[in-house]
Design an enzyme around this catalytic site. Structure first.
Site, PDB file in Angstrom:
ATOM      1  N   SER A 172       0.717  -1.243  -0.049  1.00 57.14           N
ATOM      2  CA  SER A 172       0.020   0.064  -0.068  1.00 57.14           C
ATOM      3  C   SER A 172       0.737   1.365   0.005  1.00 57.14           C
ATOM      4  O   SER A 172       0.367   2.353  -0.564  1.00 57.14           O
ATOM      5  CB  SER A 172      -0.838   0.074   1.291  1.00 57.14           C
ATOM      6  OG  SER A 172      -1.647   1.207   1.117  1.00 57.14           O
ATOM      7  N   ALA A 173       1.809   1.327   0.750  1.00 57.73           N
ATOM      8  CA  ALA A 173       2.667   2.658   0.881  1.00 57.73           C
ATOM      9  C   ALA A 173       3.274   3.191  -0.338  1.00 57.73           C
ATOM     10  O   ALA A 173       3.632   2.465  -1.169  1.00 57.73           O
ATOM     11  CB  ALA A 173       3.782   2.309   1.863  1.00 57.73           C
ATOM     12  N   PRO A 174       2.983   4.444  -0.387  1.00 56.13           N
ATOM     13  CA  PRO A 174       2.857   5.483   0.626  1.00 56.13           C
ATOM     14  C   PRO A 174       1.101   5.792   0.894  1.00 56.13           C
ATOM     15  O   PRO A 174       0.868   6.760   1.480  1.00 56.13           O
ATOM     16  CB  PRO A 174       3.489   6.872   0.267  1.00 56.13           C
ATOM     17  CG  PRO A 174       3.541   6.763  -1.422  1.00 56.13           C
ATOM     18  CD  PRO A 174       3.666   5.167  -1.613  1.00 56.13           C
ATOM     19  N   GLY A 175       0.400   5.211  -0.188  1.00 53.52           N
ATOM     20  CA  GLY A 175      -1.141   5.313  -0.039  1.00 53.52           C
ATOM     21  C   GLY A 175      -1.823   6.072  -0.959  1.00 53.52           C
ATOM     22  O   GLY A 175      -3.043   6.120  -0.883  1.00 53.52           O
ATOM     23  N   ASP A 217       1.626  -2.964   4.513  1.00 54.95           N
ATOM     24  CA  ASP A 217       2.943  -2.814   3.793  1.00 54.95           C
ATOM     25  C   ASP A 217       3.714  -3.667   4.944  1.00 54.95           C
ATOM     26  O   ASP A 217       3.617  -3.664   6.243  1.00 54.95           O
ATOM     27  CB  ASP A 217       3.280  -1.407   3.876  1.00 54.95           C
ATOM     28  CG  ASP A 217       4.275  -1.240   2.678  1.00 54.95           C
ATOM     29  OD1 ASP A 217       4.115  -0.905   1.680  1.00 54.95           O
ATOM     30  OD2 ASP A 217       5.456  -1.161   3.302  1.00 54.95           O
ATOM     31  N   CYS A 272       4.062   0.003 -12.221  1.00 52.98           N
ATOM     32  CA  CYS A 272       4.659   1.175 -13.091  1.00 52.98           C
ATOM     33  C   CYS A 272       5.678   0.963 -13.773  1.00 52.98           C
ATOM     34  O   CYS A 272       6.726   1.744 -13.833  1.00 52.98           O
ATOM     35  CB  CYS A 272       4.745   2.159 -12.122  1.00 52.98           C
ATOM     36  SG  CYS A 272       6.079   2.090 -10.809  1.00 52.98           S
TER      37      CYS A 272
END
Length: 443
Positions: free
Chosen positions: A260-263, A283, A381
């Site tokens: 998840s981070a940074p959200g 995370d 990404c």
């Protein structure tokens, strides 16, 4: 402190202390009040010098007899900056590039190094024939130097896309990335946010890819944007905003974001749910969990529950519990090289080759957490098949209970009709490279 001295200080933090370029730059701007013209010059000089990387060192080698590694780090950095100004900053006169570099050498070196810096830079200014990249040997070496990428990465792109697309991709990676903002629809509408930005003199427009996105082409420093501190918007790439829409969460869902981070995606999912239901933000790193909590608090989101765990174990902890699961896995980040100027030089081929196995293991674990009839979304990404379609296809071959779902219903019209897996390419789509696949668990 003048602009070039400031740039030198920031670059030394990057080169010698291994600081991330964006963090080092923002830290300096936070601690020093600057006029916009100074901030822009320092940014261009720092980011440009970092981005040009080994190309600057190759040029330096053509003009000196000693090994580059033997040049004192401060003097080597002054020379890098000087070469970048001479060859890549058209608005900087050659005399200024040389004279200002000599002034820095006087401050940080001795008589010998001052003469050395002056001689090298004036030689380059007088005779650029030694900067002929065709002398490096081979087309990949030429492309690597001409477009400022590591040669191993150019070879990887050539294998993936061919010569012409590789050149186009490398050229795109060297362009300046606009600031992309996601409107926090829990606090204001996109129209209200854009109106506020325009009143503040920010040049911006609505995104063609995501209805919550506003793209800024000219803006003050992030530290001066009070609406970010107020939680009215969040910095997030356009292409990554597509993920939450592909997940298509309902207000009653239990959604798990396993990495998840940074959200950014987590809070987007939560906002699309109207701050209802539950989003579990997982995370492996406790300090990154804190970032998620801080972002959620600033945005006014209360339906996020954090969890600290290796994503490869998430399936055992939440077996068959989630309506929707996002596996936005660790990746090479080769789709965001334009935005992360130092990333191309910080990666290695060996690191990238290890990633598909980790990505597959996380995807398998995430799949266990999906309840029958639920949805699993895989995203990265990056832009290479071994981390994207090949991971998904391997997973589907081993898990007959999952099937690919069409994406068109969740995408803007301009991205529809591309098949069951979406691959955005920077040089084709003019956004950060991104990959998304949506799968349903049938039983």
């Amino acid at each position: 402190m003048n602009d070039r001295k400031a740039a030198l200080k920031i670059l030394l933090d990057i080169y010698e202390n291994k600081a991330y370029a964006n963090i080092a730059l923002n830290r300096y701007f936070t601690n020093n009040q600057l006029e916009d013209i100074d901030r822009r010059f320092i940014t261009q000089l720092v980011y440009g010098t970092v981005k040009a990387g080994d190309t600057l060192l190759w040029i330096l080698r053509q003009y000196i007899k000693m090994p580059v590694s033997k040049v004192h780090p401060v003097i080597r950095t002054i020379l890098r900056m000087g070469i970048y100004q001479l060859l890549y900053m058209d608005k900087v006169p050659a005399s200024a590039a040389c004279n200002e570099s000599v002034k820095l050498a006087k401050k940080y070196g001795h008589v010998g190094t001052v003469k050395f810096v002056n001689a090298v830079l004036r030689s380059i200014a007088r005779d650029r024939s030694k900067c002929d990249f065709t002398k490096a040997g081979g087309q990949t070496a030429y492309i690597a130097l001409q477009y400022c990428h590591p040669e191993w990465l150019v070879k990887l792109f050539m294998d993936e896309f061919g010569r012409e697309q590789t050149i186009a991709l490398c050229q795109f990676n060297n362009t300046e990335a606009p600031l992309s903002l996601r409107c926090n629809t829990l606090k204001n509408t996109v129209e209200q946010l854009q109106e506020h930005l325009l009143k503040k003199g920010v040049e911006c427009e609505r995104s063609r890819f995501c209805e919550e996105a506003v793209v800024c082409t000219r803006h003050p420093s992030l530290t001066a944007m009070e609406f970010l501190r107020e939680g009215r918007a969040l910095v997030q790439d356009e292409s990554s905003m597509l993920v939450a829409h592909v997940i298509n969460p309902a207000p009653t869902d239990l959604v798990i974001d396993v990495c998840s981070a940074p959200g950014g995606k987590t809070t987007h999912i939560a906002a699309l749910m109207g701050n209802k239901g539950k989003v579990i933000a997982n995370d492996i790193h406790a300090h990154k969990i804190k970032l998620i909590e801080e972002n959620a608090a600033r945005l006014g989101i209360t339906n996020i529950e954090v969890n600290i765990e290796d994503a490869r174990n998430i399936g055992k902890s939440y077996k068959n519990m989630a309506d929707k699961v996002l596996a936005d896995v660790p990746c090479s980040g080769l789709g965001v090289l334009r935005r992360k100027v130092d990333a191309r030089w910080n990666k290695t081929k060996a690191e990238i080759e290890k990633l598909p196995q980790l990505q597959y293991e996380i995807l398998e674990s995430a799949a266990e957490a999906v309840k029958p009839g639920g949805i699993l979304v895989y995203s990265t990404c990056t832009i290479i098949k071994r981390e994207n379609s090949e991971v998904v296809n391997k997973f589907l071959a081993a898990h007959e209970e999952f099937k690919l779902e069409p994406l068109d219903d969740f995408l803007p019209s301009g991205l529809q009709g591309r098949g069951s897996m979406l691959q955005l390419l920077p040089h084709v789509d003019n956004v950060d490279g991104f990959f998304i696949a949506r799968m349903q668990k049938m039983k």
